[in-house]
Every structure is written in structure tokens, then in C-alpha cells.
Design a protein around this motif. Structure first.
Motif, short mmCIF file in Angstrom:
data_model
loop_
_atom_site.label_atom_id
_atom_site.label_comp_id
_atom_site.label_asym_id
_atom_site.label_seq_id
_atom_site.Cartn_x
_atom_site.Cartn_y
_atom_site.Cartn_z
N ARG A 169 0.84 -1.20 0.00
CA ARG A 169 0.00 0.00 0.00
C ARG A 169 0.87 1.25 0.00
NH1 ARG A 169 -3.23 -0.16 4.98
NH2 ARG A 169 -4.57 -1.67 3.99
N ARG A 171 3.99 1.51 -0.97
CA ARG A 171 4.73 1.60 -2.24
C ARG A 171 3.85 2.24 -3.31
NH1 ARG A 171 7.15 -4.09 -2.03
NH2 ARG A 171 5.45 -4.67 -3.41
N ASN A 172 2.56 1.86 -3.32
CA ASN A 172 1.63 2.42 -4.31
C ASN A 172 1.47 3.92 -4.09
OD1 ASN A 172 1.27 -0.10 -5.40
ND2 ASN A 172 -0.61 -0.52 -4.25
N HIS A 173 1.38 4.35 -2.83
CA HIS A 173 1.30 5.79 -2.54
C HIS A 173 2.53 6.50 -3.07
CE1 HIS A 173 -2.29 5.67 -0.22
NE2 HIS A 173 -1.79 5.01 0.79
N GLU A 176 2.58 6.92 -6.80
CA GLU A 176 1.67 8.00 -7.24
C GLU A 176 2.30 9.37 -6.99
OE1 GLU A 176 -2.33 5.69 -5.84
OE2 GLU A 176 -2.17 7.84 -5.37
N CYS A 195 9.83 -2.49 -7.36
CA CYS A 195 8.48 -2.21 -7.88
C CYS A 195 8.28 -0.76 -8.32
CB CYS A 195 7.44 -2.56 -6.83
SG CYS A 195 7.45 -4.29 -6.39
N VAL A 196 8.98 0.16 -7.70
CA VAL A 196 8.64 1.59 -7.94
C VAL A 196 9.78 2.44 -8.51
CG1 VAL A 196 6.84 1.64 -6.17
CG2 VAL A 196 9.17 2.25 -5.55
#
Lengths: 285, 665
Positions: A169, A171-173, A176, A195-196
């Protein structure tokens, strides 16, 4: 752009950073390195929390020291230690950080609500930080770092101690947030960067070993990663004698996976190279 | 043993050391050999010689009362008859003379018990550290982590109560022994006039031992109660309930009459027991269904039963209860949080720093506590100044600007008085040498001479003030008026005790309020986050110094004002607009200003010395991260400063107590 030129940091006789040269642009740049590699020292120098011994740090071609408070206005920072006032509610804490960032009252209140919602803590604004889990605290710190829309976001070990779901979660933030800003993400958890990150800095003993995209790094060590099957005890003995490698469990049994320039002959080369292999390749040399 | 070492770590020992310093400090302030503590000399001899008569009279009156039909039934009658029996047992007791000041001062002081109770609260809170640090489940999962641990902790509470009380009170006893001596401790307790009505045949030494044991037992009981309560409810509710219990018991102890039908609540009361005075200052009987029941016996039974009940309860709670929060507490916390967010105020940065210091770090509690103690102690203190009537009349008659004519007039009057004195002395000589000797004339001349001497004595200070004021006018050309000195003499000179207490409390409030001002950020790992923000560095450079200045300046000023307001209630502040040089002691003050300005000036000076103390505390805070440790370090620095100033002759005025207490003027 953030430019680092010949950056050195010494603590007495010990040299923590040995002449770092980097150029950082928009997007996520991961900093990978073992404990004591100099990641936090580098980040503290970039945030001007500690004094450099030699070198320069330039933001848009101006030394950050000459920019002073104006530079810090563009920086959002989450330190390694989860420092916060546990008696404050999440909302209070963000408003306090907003005051520190010199935000106008109305804008601060507005952004507090928005950012807490963005990190999934909109309902927890009135709860005391002391009652938050580790993941929730990290998200509050991320929201605090994001106040006033900083141009540079510095995250020191943001996923340490989080469970897999919370790490994903977060990492997704981060992914973005990386649009239109420089994001520096220091960690020793390889999968977070994999991943990022668009570029990865590999650090070891105060030096930058490699600075390239994850793909380029993995391509560079093609043919230098191999595995050998065997019994656990046998592989363990071999691992100890080589002083490198990691034992992994497969469906067929145990394997010793090694990332090394001089791969032993009885090791079978593999194609599924990961960033972890890159990390081990450079850190174990 | 491990639990004992954990609870009695460095921090606890430092706290005890700090409380000892406070205990000794307060006691030293109160142990003034010049203060009227109890009756001495002739009055004491009178009391001692009349004691057997008092005893007989009490017995006789009691017997007479029980003979009256109206008093033959019910609680009052039983109290009388039982008291008579008690006092009859004391016939033959011979109270003896001695220096009682030390003992009376020791027995009247109750600060030590409060400090031991506070220490007990710290011990109980430490025992629940495992909750704060998330170790409850780990501890409870071990074989010795439940009931066995509880028994160890009860042992720690007993040791704390016993040794804490003995050491604190013991140090007071050593203090009075050093200052006044203790005289013969084997004298009956009735040798102290304050214990005339004590119905027990105890020696002073026996009484002291019983007293310390009772206090220790009561404090242990309070500790056990705190422990059981803390085990049941979470932090906030614990303090609310304890606060409520303290207030309820204090009110019952103060407001309920000894003979009321509900006097049970006055005596079966932990704070009455801790104070213990009521049980030894007369016969205590409880009204139980209109029967008089021995108060001491019932109290013992009740408290021993309470001990057993609390012990069993604690044993069960500790062994059985799971570590969950109370629903009530969570709901209230959530409601308060929602209200806080709904009416969220975005402070300025200075506002946030004030909020952090005064509310989150509890500075306001230290400040209110110290000011509250000062107000409470000041309220008990009788601001009485015996104004010499004739002297005051002279001040009134010579009031106004000091001129040459006025000084000449005063000198003339003094000369007249001296001439009269000479005449009276000559007359006395004549009378003595005249035969027959006229005793009536002799006595009247002696009376006139004494009156003359009294007038001279009353006029002398007025004349001196006029001379000094006029001297200042001649030297500087500035006019000075005669100022009635009594209020100012009291404020600046005589009321040493209040000033020293004010200085002591100011220092305590400043240290307590500011110890965490920098340490808080380090303790919460917020330093790096704050320093990396746009205005974060301004906090250390601008906002915190402003807070340090405002806090440490205003505390001594406010505390000083308490003394001034209390004095003003009993004595006016006359001639405030007159020059300060018209006042005794200040005739040669360097700056020409009104008394009003002078007192503002003194308050400012006091405030600035407060800022010095605040700065020292802030510097220590900058170097640490534990507020409690910083309080201890700051206290040690102040104590060393105090001792050095007192030890070096001529430098006493530099002691922090004197710097904050006016005497340097």
C-alpha cells in the motif's frame, strides 16, 4: 534537478561518505545498501540536517546552503526513526508540521484532511498517534512529508517493520507521489525498490557502487548468477566456505543461489535475475 | 529481586534523592529558631504545674456530667464515661520541662508524608510500565509473571512505605535535633502542651515510634489501593478516581465534626490516619448506632481488613485479568478526539510551542502546583506586624516632605526629650538623697522618666529617617518625603520565611516547567523532522527562547505578588508615590524613583534572575532527552550553587534563594 558533487562526510577519523557524485531527476530513485552503507548519512546531508565535510549539493544549480530555509520549504522528509508526538491526534500532528512548513492556516487544514484521506487514514484524524500501528504511523509520516506539495520527497526506510500488505500500500502511494517530483527512497528491502524505482543507487561503505535503472543493473550481471541443488547441510557448508550466497527452498529441494563474478563451474546459470541478486552481487564483493 | 532492581533503578533513586532535598529544604525554611513554635519558659512551667489539676478537673467534670439525667444515655454519655476512664488511667503522669520546640516542629510538619505518597505514586506507576512498553503479554506468559509478581510488588510497596517514611521523617528528626536538640525523649508525651489531651501513657520516644509505624502502614495501604485501582482502570480514569477519593477523604476529615453522627467518615479515613494528630489529641470514639466505639480500635480493624481485601483483590486481578483497556475510557477518548478535530484550531508556531510546553509537557501543572502551594501556605501564615503605636503617631505627625525646618523641629523635640530625661534623673537623685524618702514622688518621677525614655525610643527611628532623608536631599538636590516603614519593613526585611519559600517554589516551578523544552523533541525523535522543515530551526532560535524568557520571568513575579497581596490585606502600602529614599534601609538607594517604581523594579530584577534559572534549565534540556533526568540535574546544579554561596563568606547574597528573594537589596 538535485546534483551532488564530490560529497564527503567524516565523523572524526571515520569517513561515512567518500566523494559521492549523483544527479537526481524527477521520479523515484531508490538507494540500496546494507546497514552502515551511508544511506541515512546521505539523506541527512540532502535535508541539511548534518554538516558536510566537503563537496556540494545543488538544487537547480544553487547550493542548498545558500538557499537556506527556502530549500527546506521544498523538501518533505520522513526520517528512519518514527518520530512523532504520541499524544497528538493525527490531525493535530499534521497541522503542527504544516505550521513548521509555514503553510497558511486554511490551506494547512484543507491539506491535512486531503492527505489523511489519500493515505487511507481519513477516519483516524481524531485518534491519538500512540494508538496507531506501525503501518499507520508510517502513513501519517508520509502524509506529513507531503504537506505543502514538496518538490523533493525524501523517505528513509519508510517500509521498515510493515507487514506485506502495508508495504504494498505504501509503495503504491509513493509511486503516485513520484509524478513531477524528485523522490529518494532509501531502504534495504529490495522488493520495495524493484516495484517503484526508475533508478537505483547501490551504496557500499560510503561509496556509490552503481547508479542505473533496475533493468540495466540486472542486465549487467547476466551470466553471473547461478544456483546449485543439494542437501541443506551440504549447501550450508558450501555457503560458509564461499562466504556468500543464499540458500533457497524450491519445490524440488534446496538450492544455493550465488551472484558472483567468478561463478563456480558446478553452479547452473539462471535467467530470472532479480534486483536482490544485484544487491548481493555488489554487497558481497 | 529482579523486579525490585527494575523498580528501584537510577531514575527512582534520583527521584527519591530529589524528594529528600525538597523535604530537607522545606523543613529548614520552617525551622527558624526565632519563630514562636510553642510555649516556653514561664508559660511552660505554668502548664506543667497545672497539668495534674487539668486531669483532675477533666475527670471531675466528666463524672459530674454522667450524673445528669440528660447525659445518661446515648453516644455523648458513653464518650464522656469512657473518656473519664482513659484519663483516670493517666493519674500520676508527670510531664517534665524541656526544650519542646524541635519535637513540636517535627510533629506539626506533614510535608514528608505528602512527599512519600508522591513517591509511592511513582512506584505504582513504574510497576505498570510494562503496559506502556507493550510487554504485558510477554510478562504474563511467564511462570512468575502473574500472582507471584504481584506478591513481589506488595513487598516493594511495604519496603517503600516503611523506608520512605522512616528516612523522610528521620531526616526531619535529625534536622530538629541539630537545630533545637530533642531533650529527654523519655518524658511523657503530655510534656508537650500541644498533646495535653493525649489519652495515652506514652513517652515522646514511644509516641514517635508509634506515629512512624502508623504513617508507614497508612501509606502502604494507599499504595496498595493505588495499585489495585491502576490494575482495574487505565491512566486517565485512575487519576480521576484517585483525585476524587483524595478530595472526598480530605473534606470528610476537615468538615465532619468529631461528635457528629457520621464521625465514622472522619476517622475511618486514610488521610486522617496519615496525619494521625486527631487520634492523639483527645479520646476518639466513633458513633456507631449512637454507641461510642473506640476509634483507634475500629480504625485498626477496618484498615487491617482493607489490607486483606485489597491484597486478595489485587491477587485475583493480577492473576486473572487480561490486559484490555476500558470501553468507557476509549469512548471518552474518541469523543474528545472528534470534538478536538471538529473545532480544530490551527495555531501559529508560537501557539504550537506553547501548547507543547504547557499542555503536553505539563508545564502548567508545575506552575499551578507551585503557585497553589504558595497561596495555601501564605493563607495559613499570619501576616502580623506589631506596629509601635507611639512611633506610628510620630510618623504621622512628621509626614510629608523632609525639609530643613522639619528636621530642626524634630531635633529640637529630641533635645527637649533628652533635657527632660536629665531633669528627671536629677530629680530622682534629689529624692533619693532627701530624708524622709518620698516614695510616692519617687515612683511618679520614675514613671515619668520611663515614659520619657519610651518617647525617645519611639522618636529615635523617626528622627533618623528624617536626618537620612534630608542628607539625601542636600547631596542630590532631590526632595524626599518621610515614609511610614512598617509594611515595607515587613515585606523587605522581616518576612524572610515567605520570601525564601517564594524563591524555592519559583525555582521548582521554573525547573519543572522548562526541563523538557528541548528534551521533548529528542525524546520523541522529532528533532530531525523539525530541523528539516522551513521554519523548524526558528523554533530553537526564536520561539523557544521567547517561551523560556516569558515562563521563567513571570513565575517569580506572580509568586512574589502573592506575598504582596497577602500583606496588603492586613497592612496598607502607604506613600507609594513618594521617593524610595524616604524609607528606612533605602535612604542611599542609587536611583531616584517612587516606591511604586521601586517595587516594579524589584519584580523585574526577580524576574530576570528567574530567567537565569530558566536558562540554566534550558541548557541542560538541550543536552538531554529525559525530562525527569534533566529536572534532577537542574536541581543538583541549584543545590551546589546554593551550598557554595552559603559556604563562602560574603557571597551569601549570590545564592539562588537570595537572588530571587529580595535580600540582596
Amino acid at each position: 534537478m538535485l546534483k551532488i558533487e564530490n560529497l564527503v562526510k567524516k565523523y572524526g577519523d571515520f569517513t561515512a561518505l567518500k566523494g559521492i557524485n549523483l544527479e537526481l531527476n524527477e521520479g523515484v530513485t531508490g538507494i540500496l545498501g546494507a546497514n552502515g552503507a551511508g544511506k541515512s548519512t546521505l539523506l541527512n546531508l540532502i535535508t541539511d540536517n548534518i554538516k558536510r565535510t566537503e563537496g556540494k549539493i545543488l538544487y537547480n544549480d544553487k547550493d542548498i546552503l545558500s538557499l537556506g530555509a527556502g530549500y527546506r520549504k521544498k523538501v518533505g522528509y520522513t526520517p528512519q526513526l518514527q518520530g512523532m508526538y504520541e499524544d497528538f491526534t493525527a490531525g493535530q500532528f499534521l497541522r503542527y508540521i504544516g505550521a513548521l512548513k509555514g503553510m497558511k492556516h486554511r490551506k494547512c487544514k484543507q491539506e491535512t484532511g486531503e492527505l489523511l484521506t489519500m493515505v487511507g487514514l481519513g477516519e483516524y484524524a481524531s485518534k491519538k498517534l500512540g494508538s496507531f500501528s506501525g503501518g499507520m504511523r508510517q502513513r501519517v509520516l508520509l502524509a506529513a512529508a507531503m504537506l505543502d506539495d514538496p518538490e523533493i520527497l525524501i523517505l528513509d526506510e519508510p517500509t521498515a517493520g510493515l507487514d506485506p500488505e502495508e508495504r504494498i500500500r505504501l509503495r503504491n502511494h509513493i509511486a503516485e507521489l513520484a509524478k513531477n517530483r524528485i523522490v529518494l527512497l532509501a531502504t534495504h528491502i529490495v522488493s520495495d525498490i524493484e516495484c517503484v524505482a526508475e533508478k537505483v543507487i547501490v551504496m557500499k561503505k560510503g561509496e556509490v557502487i552503481k547508479y542505473a535503472s533496475p533493468t540495466d543493473l540486472m542486465v549487467e550481471i547476466e551470466g553471473k548468477v547461478g544456483e546449485r541443488e543439494g542437501e541443506f547441510d551440504e549447501l550450508n557448508t558450501l555457503k560458509d566456505s564461499l562466504n556468500k550466497g543464499q540458500i533457497m527452498r524450491r519445490a524440488s529441494g534446496y538450492v544455493l543461489r550465488l551472484a558472483d563474478k567468478n561463478l563456480p563451474e558446478d553452479f547452473e546459470k539462471v535467467d530470472d535475475i532479480t534486483l536482490e541478486d544485484v544487491y548481493l552481487y555488489y554487497s558481497e564483493r | 529481586m529482579v523486579e525490585f532492581r527494575r523498580i528501584y533503578g537510577k531514575k527512582t533513586l534520583m527521584l527519591f534523592f530529589l524528594l529528600m532535598i525538597i523535604n530537607i529544604g522545606i523543613f529548614i525554611f520552617e525551622a527558624n529558631p526565632n519563630k514562636e513554635i510553642t510555649i516556653t519558659g514561664e508559660l511552660l512551667n505554668e502548664y506543667l504545674s497545672e497539668y495534674p489539676e487539668f486531669l483532675n478537673k477533666t475527670i471531675k467534670q466528666g463524672k459530674a456530667r454522667t450524673g445528669i439525667k440528660l447525659f445518661q444515655q446515648g453516644f455523648a454519655s458513653e464518650v464522656t464515661s469512657k473518656s473519664v476512664e482513659r484519663y483516670e488511667a493517666l493519674i500520676g503522669t508527670e510531664p517534665k520541662a524541656g526544650d519542646n520546640r524541635g519535637m513540636v516542629l517535627f510533629l506539626q510538619s506533614h510535608v514528608s508524608e505528602l512527599l512519600v505518597l508522591f513517591f509511592m505514586l511513582h512506584i505504582v506507576t513504574s510497576m505498570f510500565d510494562e503496559r506502556k512498553k507493550g510487554l504485558v503479554n510477554m510478562v504474563r506468559a511467564t511462570s512468575g509473571g502473574r500472582a507471584a509478581l504481584f506478591l513481589y510488588r506488595v513487598g516493594i510497596l511495604i519496603i517503600t512505605a516503611l523506608f520512605g517514611t522512616s528516612i523522610m521523617m528521620g531526616s526531619n528528626l535529625i534536622g530538629v535535633a541539630f537545630t533545637f536538640g530533642t531533650d529527654d525523649l523519655l518524658r511523657p508525651i503530655q510534656s508537650l502542651p500541644e498533646y495535653q489531651k493525649c489519652p495515652y501513657g506514652l513517652s515522646i520516644l514511644g509516641f514517635l515510634i508509634v506515629l512512624v509505624m502508623i504513617k508507614a502502614l497508612a501509606i502502604f495501604l494507599v499504595g496498595l489501593l493505588m495499585y489495585v485501582l491502576r490494575g482495574l482502570v487505565n491512566g486517565f480514569f485512575f487519576y480521576v478516581i484517585m483525585g476524587g477519593l483524595v478530595i472526598a477523604e480530605l473534606l470528610c476529615g476537615i468538615l465532619i465534626s468529631p461528635v457528629a453522627s457520621v464521625n465514622l467518615f472522619k476517622y475511618i479515613n486514610l488521610f486522617t490516619v496519615i496525619k494521625s494528630e486527631d487520634f492523639f489529641n483527645g479520646c476518639v470514639y466513633l458513633n456507631i448506632f449512637d454507641s461510642a466505639v473506640d476509634g483507634v480500635k475500629i480504625s485498626c480493624i477496618v484498615f487491617v481488613s482493607l489490607l486483606v481485601i485489597l491484597g486478595l483483590l489485587g491477587f485475583m486481578i493480577h492473576g486473572k485479568r487480561y490486559a484490555v483497556g476500558t470501553k468507557g475510557g476509549e469512548r471518552l477518548g474518541a469523543l474528545l478526539g472528534r470534538l478536538r478535530e471538529r473545532f480544530a484550531i490551527q495555531h501559529t508556531l508560537l501557539g504550537w510551542e506553547c501548547y507543547k510546553l504547557y499542555i503536553k509537557q505539563g508545564a502548567v501543572i508545575f506552575i499551578i502546583a507551585c503557585i497553589g502551594i504558595h497561596i495555601q501556605q501564605s493563607a495559613k501564615y499570619g501576616y502580623y506586624y506589631p506596629v509601635p503605636a507611639q512611633e506610628k503617631l510620630y510618623y504621622i505627625s512628621y509626614k510629608g516632605e523632609i525639609t530643613e525646618a522639619k528636621v530642626n523641629k524634630a531635633e529640637k523635640w529630641m533635645n527637649t526629650l533628652k533635657d527632660s530625661q536629665e531633669n528627671y534623673e536629677k530629680r530622682l537623685e534629689e529624692i533619693e538623697n532627701t530624708i524622709p524618702f518620698n516614695s510616692q514622688r519617687y515612683q511618679s518621677t520614675v514613671a515619668a522618666l520611663n515614659n520619657n525614655m519610651d518617647l525617645q525610643k519611639a522618636f529615635a527611628p523617626v528622627l533618623e529617617d528624617l536626618r537620612n532623608g534630608y542628607k539625601y536631599t542636600i547631596e542630590t538636590g532631590k526632595s524626599v518625603s518621610l515614609v511610614e516603614p512598617y509594611t515595607y519593613d515587613f515585606l523587605l526585611n522581616r518576612d524572610v520565611q515567605t520570601r525564601q519559600r517564594a524563591a524555592f517554589l519559583s525555582i521548582a516551578a521554573i525547573i519543572g516547567a522548562l526541563a523538557g523544552i528541548f528534551a521533548f523533541e529528542r525524546h520523541t525523535n522529532m528533532e530531525q523532522t523539525i530541523n528539516s522543515t522551513y521554519r523548524g530551526r526558528k523554533i530553537a532560535l526564536v520561539y523557544k527562547p521567547v517561551l523560556i524568557f516569558l515562563t521563567s520571568f513571570s513565575i517569580p513575579v506572580i509568586i512574589s505578588l502573592v506575598q504582596m497581596i497577602n500583606i496588603n490585606k492586613n497592612m496598607a502600602f502607604p506613600d507609594l508615590d513618594q521617593a524610595v529614599q524616604g524609607m528606612r534601609y533605602l535612604n542611599d538607594f542609587g536611583i531616584y524613583m517612587s516606591l511604586r517604581s521601586f517595587f516594579i523594579f524589584l519584580l523585574v530584577i526577580r524576574g530576570l534572575f528567574g530567567v537565569l534559572i530558566g536558562t540554566i534549565t534550558a541548557v541542560l534540556s538541550r543536552l538531554g532527552d529525559d525530562k525527569f533526568v534533566i529536572i534532577c540535574r537542574a536541581t543538583i546544579v541549584i543545590v551546589i550553587w546554593l551550598f557554595l554561596a552559603e559556604l563562602v563568606p560574603g557571597l551569601e547574597f549570590l545564592s539562588p534563594i537570595n537572588l530571587l528573594g529580595y535580600t540582596w537589596v
